[in-house]
Design a protein around this motif. Structure first.
Motif, short mmCIF file in Angstrom:
data_model
loop_
_atom_site.label_atom_id
_atom_site.label_comp_id
_atom_site.label_asym_id
_atom_site.label_seq_id
_atom_site.Cartn_x
_atom_site.Cartn_y
_atom_site.Cartn_z
N ALA A 1 0.96 -1.09 -0.04
CA ALA A 1 -0.12 -0.16 -0.21
C ALA A 1 0.77 1.37 0.03
O ALA A 1 0.72 2.19 -0.75
N GLY A 2 2.03 1.25 0.76
CA GLY A 2 2.69 2.48 0.85
C GLY A 2 3.53 2.42 -0.42
O GLY A 2 3.63 4.05 -0.90
N VAL A 3 3.91 1.54 -1.27
CA VAL A 3 4.54 1.75 -2.49
C VAL A 3 3.42 2.34 -3.29
O VAL A 3 3.90 3.31 -4.21
N ARG A 4 2.40 1.68 -3.59
CA ARG A 4 1.31 2.15 -4.36
C ARG A 4 0.80 3.59 -4.15
O ARG A 4 0.65 4.31 -5.08
N LEU A 5 0.91 4.07 -2.85
CA LEU A 5 0.48 5.46 -2.73
C LEU A 5 1.65 6.41 -2.84
O LEU A 5 1.51 7.54 -2.52
N GLY A 6 2.84 5.88 -3.04
CA GLY A 6 4.05 6.77 -3.36
C GLY A 6 4.77 7.27 -2.26
O GLY A 6 5.68 8.21 -2.12
N LEU A 7 4.48 6.54 -1.00
CA LEU A 7 5.02 6.98 0.22
C LEU A 7 6.43 6.11 0.56
O LEU A 7 7.07 6.56 1.25
N LEU A 8 6.53 5.09 0.03
CA LEU A 8 7.52 4.13 0.15
C LEU A 8 8.11 3.77 -1.03
O LEU A 8 7.66 3.80 -2.17
N ASP A 9 9.62 3.41 -0.93
CA ASP A 9 10.18 3.21 -2.15
C ASP A 9 9.96 1.83 -2.77
O ASP A 9 10.18 0.76 -1.77
N ALA A 10 9.89 1.57 -4.08
CA ALA A 10 9.77 0.16 -4.65
C ALA A 10 11.18 -0.15 -4.74
O ALA A 10 12.28 0.24 -4.88
N GLY A 11 11.09 -1.68 -4.43
CA GLY A 11 12.19 -2.38 -4.94
C GLY A 11 13.44 -2.44 -3.69
O GLY A 11 14.44 -2.79 -4.04
N VAL A 12 13.25 -1.76 -2.76
CA VAL A 12 14.32 -1.85 -1.58
C VAL A 12 13.50 -2.52 -0.35
O VAL A 12 12.33 -2.70 -0.13
N ASP A 13 14.47 -2.64 0.65
CA ASP A 13 14.15 -3.33 2.00
C ASP A 13 13.32 -2.31 2.73
O ASP A 13 13.94 -1.51 3.28
N VAL A 14 12.40 -2.48 2.92
CA VAL A 14 11.72 -1.55 3.87
C VAL A 14 11.34 -2.27 5.03
O VAL A 14 11.09 -3.39 5.47
N GLN A 15 11.88 -1.53 6.44
CA GLN A 15 12.07 -2.16 7.65
C GLN A 15 10.77 -1.85 8.27
O GLN A 15 10.23 -0.72 8.45
N VAL A 16 9.87 -3.17 8.69
CA VAL A 16 8.59 -2.90 9.40
C VAL A 16 8.85 -3.25 10.81
O VAL A 16 9.33 -4.40 11.38
N HIS A 17 8.62 -2.30 11.65
CA HIS A 17 8.88 -2.32 13.17
C HIS A 17 7.29 -2.60 13.47
O HIS A 17 6.55 -1.89 13.77
N THR A 18 7.29 -4.10 14.15
CA THR A 18 5.89 -4.51 14.85
C THR A 18 6.05 -4.53 16.37
O THR A 18 7.37 -4.57 16.70
N ARG A 19 5.26 -4.84 17.06
CA ARG A 19 5.54 -4.93 18.47
C ARG A 19 6.16 -6.41 18.77
O ARG A 19 7.00 -6.75 19.76
N GLY A 20 6.16 -7.15 17.88
CA GLY A 20 6.70 -8.47 18.00
C GLY A 20 8.22 -8.41 17.41
O GLY A 20 8.87 -9.55 17.51
N GLY A 21 8.71 -7.45 16.81
CA GLY A 21 9.90 -7.70 16.14
C GLY A 21 9.90 -6.81 14.77
O GLY A 21 9.10 -6.06 14.34
N LEU A 22 11.03 -7.14 14.15
CA LEU A 22 11.36 -6.26 12.66
C LEU A 22 11.04 -7.30 11.60
O LEU A 22 11.94 -8.46 11.89
N LEU A 23 10.33 -6.95 10.78
CA LEU A 23 10.46 -7.52 9.52
C LEU A 23 10.89 -6.60 8.45
O LEU A 23 11.11 -5.45 8.28
N SER A 24 11.70 -7.30 7.36
CA SER A 24 12.11 -6.61 6.07
C SER A 24 11.51 -7.23 4.77
O SER A 24 11.18 -8.28 4.45
N ILE A 25 10.48 -6.19 4.12
CA ILE A 25 9.71 -6.42 3.32
C ILE A 25 10.20 -5.33 2.07
O ILE A 25 10.40 -4.39 2.12
N ALA A 26 10.15 -6.34 0.87
CA ALA A 26 10.69 -5.67 -0.49
C ALA A 26 9.52 -6.20 -1.42
O ALA A 26 9.13 -7.06 -1.62
#
Length: 139
Positions: A86-111
């Motif tokens: 959603a963030g990439v589609r909305l132009g708020l996040l960069d496409a094709g890079v590892d986006v760090q997602v901080h959750t209460r349970g830990g860190l995920l990396s999504i590309a």
């Protein structure tokens, strides 16, 4: 008169339904009140996982997820993927890079490179609960 709340969501399917909301601060946002309200929408007759996404910068977000049938969870892999898409589609996040997602349970990396590219998730798998159950033979 009944007060009606309006929510702007980015609907995303990751094989399961997600509604991503942009919020200013995941710590202070009323996730436990708004999660059930969004889930009750007739626009999601099968229910929906509700993601509350705070943009830190173009490659970092903070995320809380209110899952259908569960409530708030410590982490949600498909929810993290949906939020980044959603963030990439909305132009708020960069496409094709590892986006760090901080959750209460830990860190995920999504590309996600966009369009028909696969969404790639990297992160730890952690046991949070273990139990035994006896199932009767006569079922």
């Amino acid at each position: 008169a009944e007060q009606v709340a309006t929510f702007y969501v980015a609907p995303v399917s990751m094989g399961n339904p997600h509604a991503v909301l942009l919020v200013d601060d995941v710590d202070t946002h009323p996730v436990l009140q708004q999660g059930p309200q969004v889930q009750a929408s007739p626009r999601f007759p099968q229910g929906v996982n509700v993601g509350f996404m705070q943009i830190v910068d173009r490659s970092h977000i903070r995320l809380r997820v209110y899952e259908r049938g569960v409530g708030e969870t410590l982490a949600c892999g498909s929810g993290a993927c949906a939020a980044v898409a959603a963030g990439v589609r909305l132009g708020l996040l960069d496409a094709g890079v590892d986006v760090q997602v901080h959750t209460r349970g830990g860190l995920l990396s999504i590309a996600w490179a966009g369009d028909t590219a696969p969404v790639m998730m990297t992160g730890p798998a952690t046991t949070v609960f273990q139990a035994e159950i006896e199932i009767p033979d006569h079922l």
